[in-house]
Structure formats: C-alpha cells, structure tokens
Motif scaffolding. Structure first.
Motif, PDB file in Angstrom:
ATOM      1  N   THR A  15      31.257  22.160  15.982  1.00 21.93           N
ATOM      2  CA  THR A  15      31.633  23.424  15.336  1.00 21.93           C
ATOM      3  C   THR A  15      32.506  23.208  14.099  1.00 21.93           C
ATOM      4  N   VAL A  18      30.779  24.156  10.460  1.00 24.73           N
ATOM      5  CA  VAL A  18      29.936  25.332  10.252  1.00 24.73           C
ATOM      6  C   VAL A  18      30.388  26.184   9.064  1.00 24.73           C
ATOM      7  N   CYS A  31      30.732  35.111   8.755  1.00 27.00           N
ATOM      8  CA  CYS A  31      30.949  35.479  10.150  1.00 27.00           C
ATOM      9  C   CYS A  31      30.160  34.516  11.029  1.00 27.00           C
ATOM     10  N   VAL A  32      30.831  33.967  12.036  1.00 24.44           N
ATOM     11  CA  VAL A  32      30.197  32.986  12.916  1.00 24.44           C
ATOM     12  C   VAL A  32      30.472  33.360  14.370  1.00 24.44           C
ATOM     13  N   PHE A  33      29.444  33.266  15.194  1.00 23.49           N
ATOM     14  CA  PHE A  33      29.598  33.435  16.639  1.00 23.49           C
ATOM     15  C   PHE A  33      29.253  32.119  17.316  1.00 23.49           C
ATOM     16  N   VAL A  34      30.111  31.710  18.255  1.00 24.20           N
ATOM     17  CA  VAL A  34      29.835  30.518  19.062  1.00 24.20           C
ATOM     18  C   VAL A  34      29.777  30.945  20.528  1.00 24.20           C
ATOM     19  N   GLY A  35      28.682  30.615  21.188  1.00 23.09           N
ATOM     20  CA  GLY A  35      28.564  30.861  22.619  1.00 23.09           C
ATOM     21  C   GLY A  35      28.983  29.602  23.357  1.00 23.09           C
ATOM     22  N   THR A  36      29.833  29.766  24.360  1.00 22.08           N
ATOM     23  CA  THR A  36      30.349  28.610  25.089  1.00 22.08           C
ATOM     24  C   THR A  36      30.124  28.792  26.592  1.00 22.08           C
ATOM     25  N   VAL A  37      30.268  27.723  27.341  1.00 27.67           N
ATOM     26  CA  VAL A  37      30.072  27.776  28.791  1.00 27.67           C
ATOM     27  C   VAL A  37      31.339  28.339  29.442  1.00 27.67           C
ATOM     28  N   HIS A  82      21.114  25.700  18.241  1.00 34.17           N
ATOM     29  CA  HIS A  82      21.233  25.797  19.702  1.00 34.17           C
ATOM     30  C   HIS A  82      21.244  24.406  20.305  1.00 34.17           C
ATOM     31  N   VAL A  93      27.335  26.075  23.145  1.00 28.52           N
ATOM     32  CA  VAL A  93      25.892  25.946  23.399  1.00 28.52           C
ATOM     33  C   VAL A  93      25.069  26.553  22.269  1.00 28.52           C
ATOM     34  N   VAL A  94      25.654  27.473  21.523  1.00 28.56           N
ATOM     35  CA  VAL A  94      24.918  28.072  20.410  1.00 28.56           C
ATOM     36  C   VAL A  94      25.905  28.448  19.307  1.00 28.56           C
ATOM     37  N   ILE A 114      22.465  36.609  17.143  1.00 29.69           N
ATOM     38  CA  ILE A 114      22.659  36.203  18.545  1.00 29.69           C
ATOM     39  C   ILE A 114      21.917  37.141  19.495  1.00 29.69           C
TER      40      ILE A 114
END
Lengths: 140, 80, 140, 80
Positions: A15, A18, A31-37, A82, A93-94, A114
C-alpha cells in the motif's frame, strides 16, 4: 509515460506506493479504499482468508470497471489491484483508487470501483475459521 | 468440452474441470449446461446464484456453446 | 499502544505510511483522501500554494472533527494531517482517513473529515500564479 | 489587548497582530471588535465572512472580550 489505468492481480499488496501511482499534476484529489482481513465476522474469529480467481476474466472485468469509471467521472488515473492466495488478519486484500481534478469525482469513483468489483469480478473468498471453512456469499 | 470450475463449484464437483466427452451429452447452450450440472450435482441448486462465462465474458442463458469456447462456471463472487 | 486518533500539522506529508497507520485487526475497510496541488485553477497555471495556520486552534478543530467522526461512525482509527508552508504542483497538502469494520462507515467518515476540515479548520491557502497571488475563498 | 491576524487579515492590516492600547478604544465584545476593524480597514467588509476566535475557539458576536484572552481574527478558511 505512466498508464492512466493500473489493473492487477498480485500475490501481495504493497500500500505504500498507491498515492504516488495515482498522483497527477491535473488532480486536486486522490481517494483510495483498501480492503483488509478483519479478525471477526459475525462474532466468529477468522484465522485467515483465501482468495482464488479466474484471472483472465477477472482482469477483463476489472478493466471494464476502471474504463467505465474513467469515462463517467473524468478521472486522471485509476487503480484496481486485488491480491490472491492466503491472507492473514490485517493484511490488505484489495486496493482501489482514483485521482481527479475535484474531490467529488474521486470519492464517487472510488466507491463505484469497490462496489462493482464485489458484484462482478470473478474472485472468490474462503473464510477459514478454527473448525470450518466457508465460501463467502455462496449460500443465501 | 471442458468447463472450468472455481471456488465452491470446484469443491462441489471435486475437480477443477468438468469434461463432457460423449457427444450426445455435450450441452449446447448456457441454460443447458446449468441444467445438466444442477441435475448431476444438486448442490449447485442451493447456491445464491449461478453464472456461466464463455470466452471469459458473462454469458446469458441463450448463448450457444461450442467445443472451442473457453467455458467456466461462475459461482457467487466474493472478492474485495 | 497506538492512538485511535492522529491529528497533526506538519511541514511535509509522507503518504507511504498512512495505510499502516490506519490498519487495525477489527477493520475490514480503510478509506483515505489525499488533497494535492493541482496545476490549473479555473484555467490559470498555479506555480505553488502557500498554507498558513493558526496552529493551536487548528489542532483543536481537527480534533473535534476526528472525535465526532469516531463517535458517529464507530471508527477504529482516524487520521487528519495537514501540511503548511510552500507546496508545489502534485505535492500532497492534506491526508484524511478512517478505518472501520465495514466500508460504508469509512467512506462516509472520510468524506465528512475533508468536507468539515475545509469549513472549520483555521488554515489559509494562497495561490501563487505567475503574476499575482490570491487568498482562496477570501472574496465572494 | 492583542489580536492575532492570519491569512488575508494579516495582509489587510500589514501586521501579524493588532494592538489596542488606549483603554477607551479596547473592544468589549466580539461584535465590537468586528465593527472596529471593519471601520479602520474597510477591506474586511469585502470578505466572504469574518469570524473571531477567543482562546482558540470560534466565538459568537455576543461573547465578551477580556485583556487576558487570546483573540484572533479568522478570515474565510481555505485548508485542504
């Protein structure tokens, strides 16, 4: 010249780069979105997630989403990246992100990226709990 | 004809591909493929949704299938 | 222990660490907005921007915004970091971000953070053009 | 009484602080301070908005001013 669109399926997401990747002299907002566990899902402790993909089709679908967003919101740059394989708690994860002249566009585009990815891109997530595994969304 | 399987579809069948070898049993359309796999593997009928991709694009039920197409079963996606 | 809220006014913004800073085992989503210097404003070429602040009050106002957002959206972590001084085209000037269990919350919170910052935090931006300087928003 | 000036307020006055030294001319409230500076420096009247902070908090017009308060003129903000 740097590409306007970055579409990738990778083993591990970094990350840290980015915002540099999305930076652009014509952009005032990124604008950034990060999906995490996440550790818990509906109260149950997740040990890890495993992601699988139909890569050729996933890249095509991600590219469609990115192109639609670039056109709709006049984005300067867009990223959809991804990860696949086994991911532990807190791992990204994304990553989806967009840069644009004004902030309305990049916020709306980022949300679109997303949301649409989750609806159409052939990637599957298996949640691994202590005593069972579950393919997410497979059953009603 | 080969059909690629992913995610829970792979688990249901126990293989990463389905093979249709006898010519009289090769599905001729997306809808026929869906019906055939749901009959052989009733677990497919319990899924939230079931899609088919032909040459790595989502395909409607009426799309015909050809032996040379790349065909895949797309169970409910859950990326992100 | 890492703070839930990070509120800072700095000379230079490093965007590479922001996702690590917002990462949290209870979070499934992280949303970050970065504001950068855009080359053109209303068709005129910007050479640079200069930011000035009433620091003591700005930190207080930023902290209020962050606390309100944490409460309203049950955020796990939140960051508001603004740069001051002279900034060139493409340089980041502000970073706001939030992490939460689900993505709705971090998207909405992130938007709230930047919108409210622009309304209430005592920071002033001067646009430097080739032949003039303009305090942004000063005049109707 | 000292009043801190920022951004365009500093440019209008040409200083980073305003000093009110004669006791009969020290503003007793936020509204009086606003009126006094707008009379002395008409450029303040042309701004989009004009706020005052007392002890680093936005203060309404009716808030009284004390010599020991930290007082600041807050012209239209434009961060972000």
């Amino acid at each position: 010249m740097v590409d306007k669109k970055v579409i990738e399926i990778v083993d591990r997401i970094d990350t840290s780069q980015v915002f540099s990747e999305l930076s652009d002299a014509q952009s005032g907002g990124i604008c950034v979105f990060v999906g995490t566990v996440r550790e818990f899902t509906q109260g149950e402790e997740v040990v890890s997630l495993e992601f699988e993909t139909y890569k050729k089709m996933a890249i095509k679908e991600m590219d469609k989403i990115a192109s639609d967003a670039v056109e709709k919101w006049s984005l300067n740059k867009v990223i959809i990246r991804h990860a696949i394989g086994l991911k532990k708690v807190e791992e990204p994860v994304v990553v989806v992100g967009a840069s644009s002249a004004h902030r309305d566009a990049c916020f709306e585009a980022c949300r679109y990226l997303i949301d649409t990815l989750k609806e159409t891109v052939p990637i599957w997530k298996k949640e691994m709990f202590e005593n069972k595994t579950v393919w997410v969304s497979a059953h009603p | 004809m080969e059909v690629l399987l992913f995610g829970i579809a792979k688990d249901i069948v126990g293989e990463s591909q389905l093979q249709f070898t006898e010519s009289d049993k090769v599905p001729s359309s997306v809808s026929e493929l869906k019906r055939m796999i749901s009959e052989t593997y009733p677990e497919f009928g319990k899924l939230t949704s079931l899609a088919v991709a032909v040459n790595s694009e989502y395909a409607e039920d009426n799309v015909p299938l050809d032996r040379n197409d790349e065909i895949a079963i797309i169970p409910p996606v859950s990326g992100g």
